[in-house]
Scaffold this active site. Structure first.
Site, PDB file in Angstrom:
ATOM      1  N   HIS A 151      -5.426  -1.796   1.759  1.00 32.31           N
ATOM      2  CA  HIS A 151      -4.298  -1.907   2.699  1.00 32.31           C
ATOM      3  C   HIS A 151      -3.215  -0.901   2.329  1.00 32.31           C
ATOM      4  CE1 HIS A 151      -2.958  -4.598  -0.650  1.00 32.31           C
ATOM      5  NE2 HIS A 151      -1.790  -4.067  -0.389  1.00 32.31           N
ATOM      6  N   HIS A 198      -3.858  -9.607   3.983  1.00 32.67           N
ATOM      7  CA  HIS A 198      -3.179  -8.577   4.764  1.00 32.67           C
ATOM      8  C   HIS A 198      -4.016  -7.303   4.812  1.00 32.67           C
ATOM      9  CE1 HIS A 198      -2.072  -7.591   0.725  1.00 32.67           C
ATOM     10  NE2 HIS A 198      -1.144  -6.719   1.003  1.00 32.67           N
ATOM     11  N   HIS A 213       3.071   2.025  -0.813  1.00 32.03           N
ATOM     12  CA  HIS A 213       1.863   2.158  -1.625  1.00 32.03           C
ATOM     13  C   HIS A 213       0.592   2.087  -0.781  1.00 32.03           C
ATOM     14  CE1 HIS A 213       2.424  -2.318  -1.680  1.00 32.03           C
ATOM     15  NE2 HIS A 213       1.133  -2.335  -1.572  1.00 32.03           N
ATOM     16  N   HIS A 245       1.881 -11.673  -7.313  1.00 35.18           N
ATOM     17  CA  HIS A 245       2.801 -11.832  -6.185  1.00 35.18           C
ATOM     18  C   HIS A 245       2.848 -13.293  -5.753  1.00 35.18           C
ATOM     19  CE1 HIS A 245       3.379  -7.647  -5.311  1.00 35.18           C
ATOM     20  NE2 HIS A 245       2.115  -7.417  -5.087  1.00 35.18           N
ATOM     21  N   TYR A 254       1.284  -1.797 -10.059  1.00 34.01           N
ATOM     22  CA  TYR A 254       1.734  -0.643  -9.276  1.00 34.01           C
ATOM     23  C   TYR A 254       1.958   0.528 -10.212  1.00 34.01           C
ATOM     24  CZ  TYR A 254       2.473  -3.931  -5.528  1.00 34.01           C
ATOM     25  OH  TYR A 254       2.273  -4.875  -4.572  1.00 34.01           O
ATOM     26  N   GLU A 264      -1.518   0.805  -5.671  1.00 38.14           N
ATOM     27  CA  GLU A 264      -1.674  -0.540  -6.213  1.00 38.14           C
ATOM     28  C   GLU A 264      -3.139  -0.766  -6.522  1.00 38.14           C
ATOM     29  OE1 GLU A 264      -1.042  -3.638  -3.266  1.00 38.14           O
ATOM     30  OE2 GLU A 264      -0.737  -5.135  -4.834  1.00 38.14           O
TER      31      GLU A 264
HETATM   32 FE   LIG Z   1      -0.006  -4.112  -1.573  1.00 36.99          FE
END
Ligand SMILES: [Fe+2]
Length: 306
Positions: A151, A198, A213, A245, A254, A264
């Protein structure tokens, strides 16, 4: 899943091509699959089956030229182009010979000023395991060796416009959001076109058409720790992590490529289904939303984009 399938490829600007080729092969562990007449270099992960997912080109400024989603078939591509036009978004047909091993693409600019492409055709080169009794890969190309390009998180002012375009026209679902101090305005949204937590995230930011990112999926938390070891051993500039997260619950690191483009490497995150209500994180809990353990934001993470 019958419309937009997944993030397919992106074209990244790098400051020094040879240094970046070394980084994306030796450190990231991608496989080079081609170079074109304009000097661009194409890569895929060991596990990806299509010809490429990451293209790099040398430029004076880091950042991302465009982001491409693969769609199901030609009919879907044609229909989405009509839908975009009817929604008021201009599109441009990019000819099939514009990128190596890639069919015709439909290009458009989102309200956050990012350039997106939709495509359905790319040469399948396979993952090297074959399709009969493929087994399990035991020796990768070395380095971090992610499973796939997963992503992107990108920033721009008209978050509402890009969010609505992706939901209303491209069929994405809202999975999570962070609201502003007014409790109503979206400051960041996580959207999916699949069962992933996501496929893209938009963050409200006056700096249009910027990249926060590009993200690569790893198999496990142990592989995330291994990626951290690789980064330290190879002198990679780390931003933050390993950590978890609150949003999507992914475990992650990261860091920056040699040109300053953040990337990432993560694992985990829950599965999404279209009947799930979105999670909302309030302004007061933004620390836990982003960095669940320390519950505190990192200034560099918030401010550096390319
Ligand atoms: Fe991400």
């Amino acid at each position: 899943m019958t419309g937009v399938l997944r993030p397919g490829y992106c074209q990244l600007r790098v400051l020094d091509l040879n240094e970046s080729i070394r980084f994306y092969t030796d450190v990231m562990g991608l496989i080079e699959t081609g170079r074109d007449a304009s000097g661009r270099v194409y890569f895929k992960t060991a596990d990806e089956r299509d010809h490429h997912s990451v293209i790099i080109r040398e430029a004076d400024q880091a950042g991302m030229d465009f982001y491409a989603f693969k769609v199901l078939d030609k009919r879907t591509l044609d229909k989405l182009e009509v839908d975009l036009n009817e929604y008021g978004v201009a599109t441009e047909r990019m000819p099939a010979d514009g990128l190596l091993e890639t069919g015709e693409r439909v290009r458009f600019v989102a309200p956050t000023k990012h350039v997106f492409e939709l495509y359905w055709e790319m040469t399948e080169v396979g993952d090297g395991q074959g399709y009969i009794n493929p087994g399990v890969r035991v020796d990768g190309p070395g380095g971090i060796c992610p499973i796939r390009l997963d992503h992107w998180q990108i920033h721009g002012a008209d978050l509402d416009g890009s969010r609505d375009l992706f939901i209303n026209v491209l069929g994405f679902h809202l999975v999570e959001r962070i609201t502003g101090e007014d409790g109503a305005t979206d400051m960041a949204v996580w959207l999916t076109c699949s069962t992933k937590a996501h496929d893209i995230a938009f963050v409200r930011d006056e700096r249009d058409n910027t990249l926060h990112h590009a993200s690569y999926l790893l198999e496990s938390w142990e592989k995330v720790l291994h990626a951290a070891d690789v980064m330290s051993a190879k002198g990679v500039s780390l931003d933050i992590g390993p950590l978890r997260h609150g949003i999507t619950r992914g475990c992650t690191i990261y860091a920056f490529d040699p040109s300053g483009n953040r990337f990432e490497t993560f694992s985990g995150g829950y599965a999404f289904y279209p009947d799930m209500k979105p999670y909302t994180w309030t302004h007061e809990e933004i620390g836990a939303a982003i960095f669940y353990h320390t519950r505190e934001l990192n200034e560099r993470f918030l401010t550096v984009v390319t």
